[in-house]
Write an enzyme that holds these catalytic residues in place. Structure first.
Site, mmCIF file in Angstrom:
data_model
loop_
_atom_site.group_PDB
_atom_site.id
_atom_site.type_symbol
_atom_site.label_atom_id
_atom_site.label_comp_id
_atom_site.label_asym_id
_atom_site.label_seq_id
_atom_site.Cartn_x
_atom_site.Cartn_y
_atom_site.Cartn_z
ATOM 1 N N ARG A 124 7.160 -8.728 -19.021
ATOM 2 C CA ARG A 124 7.618 -7.500 -18.367
ATOM 3 C C ARG A 124 6.587 -6.383 -18.469
ATOM 4 N NH1 ARG A 124 11.371 -5.622 -21.255
ATOM 5 N NH2 ARG A 124 12.016 -3.966 -19.851
ATOM 6 N N LYS A 125 5.347 -6.725 -18.807
ATOM 7 C CA LYS A 125 4.274 -5.723 -18.835
ATOM 8 C C LYS A 125 3.727 -5.536 -17.423
ATOM 9 C CE LYS A 125 3.071 -6.565 -23.663
ATOM 10 N NZ LYS A 125 2.065 -7.026 -24.634
ATOM 11 N N THR A 126 4.602 -5.037 -16.578
ATOM 12 C CA THR A 126 4.279 -4.827 -15.168
ATOM 13 C C THR A 126 4.060 -3.340 -14.916
ATOM 14 O OG1 THR A 126 6.641 -4.632 -14.660
ATOM 15 C CG2 THR A 126 5.652 -6.814 -14.460
ATOM 16 N N THR A 261 -0.347 -9.303 -15.627
ATOM 17 C CA THR A 261 0.106 -8.138 -14.870
ATOM 18 C C THR A 261 -0.473 -6.825 -15.370
ATOM 19 O OG1 THR A 261 2.131 -8.257 -16.215
ATOM 20 C CG2 THR A 261 2.248 -9.097 -13.963
#
Length: 276
Positions: A124-126, A261
């Site tokens: 979720r490191k977007t 990401t």
């Protein structure tokens, strides 16, 4: 995603494209090409197609998501109102270049471990607000998306554990309070915690920031205790192109990489209006 695209366009337009309105005749129809200045994996072209078509710009030709592209490839051919194409140009290119960069990074890492039975996953490191676009790009590049959002599964991380006590206490508490329909994953940093959580059948145990040697020791202990099949084993943290094979060859199930990401390079594309 549609709402986010509309916001992107509103943000870029401001109170109007004063340059185009000053120099481009109203109702001027043009043909335009989107050209690649890079090589990699194309991602987001279907979204960009919908973006142009929603503003009454005709898409005459476009490649498909997942296509391997090279420098000077024609990615899309457009025909429509010049002012509209110029209004959409930067937002469309920015999103297309970002998604293609993420997909290309995903494809690169997948190819590094093709010889091993392991899943490569994103995190979720977007980028804020466009996480769903990043996740779609990961999928196009051949990588598992992991969680789209916090409600997809339980993922117990260090701060959850710090708020409760030990990894095992936190895992058991989650098992008491979470529906059977949701998988439970827990992040651990030591051999003991890994064994405790696998013994208690966490669906996935993430070995966080462990060296290949430390991961190997965990796997050997799980096999020795005959509990290796209780849980999927994921590794994350400190994984690079240089060491990913060292992890993949150990027999783990999943390798997750935030770098896909948070550090991927956007590809370089341009839009060119053709002369009459």
């Amino acid at each position: 995603m549609d709402r986010i695209i509309e916001y992107m366009l509103e943000e870029d337009e401001g109170f109007g494209d004063i340059t185009s309105e000053a120099v481009v005749d109203e109702d001027k129809t043009v043909t335009a090409h989107i050209i690649s200045k890079d090589e990699g994996i194309l991602a987001g072209i279907d979204i960009i197609k919908e973006m142009f078509e929603s503003k009454n710009v005709q898409v005459i030709f476009n490649l498909k998501d997942g296509t391997k592209i090279a420098k000077n490839d024609l990615l899309m051919c457009l025909k429509g109102d010049a002012r509209t194409i110029l209004l959409l140009e930067r937002s469309a290119l920015n999103l297309l270049m970002r998604m293609s960069g993420v997909a290309s990074a995903a494809d690169y890492y997948v190819n590094l471990v093709n010889d091993y039975d392991v899943i490569i996953a994103g995190t979720r490191k977007t980028l804020p607000a466009i996480g769903k676009f990043d996740k779609q790009a990961l999928k196009i590049g051949g990588v598992d998306t992991h969680r789209f959002s916090l409600d997809d599964m339980v993922l117990i991380k260090d701060n959850h554990i710090a708020s409760v006590g030990t990894p095992l206490e936190t895992l058991l508490k989650a098992k008491e309070n979470v529906s059977f329909s949701k998988k439970i994953e827990i992040e651990v940093e030591s051999l003991k915690d890994a064994v405790d959580c696998v013994e208690n059948k966490a669906d996935i145990v993430m070995l966080d920031n462990m060296s290949p040697k430390e991961v190997e020791e965990v796997l050997e202990e799980l096999i020795k205790l005959n509990i290796r099949d209780n849980s999927l084993i994921e590794v994350s943290g400190g994984i690079t192109a240089e060491n990913i094979v060292d992890y993949a060859k150990l027999g783990i199930d999943i390798i997750s990489l935030g770098a896909l990401t948070h550090s991927s390079r956007s590809l370089n594309f341009s839009l060119r209006i053709l002369e009459d």
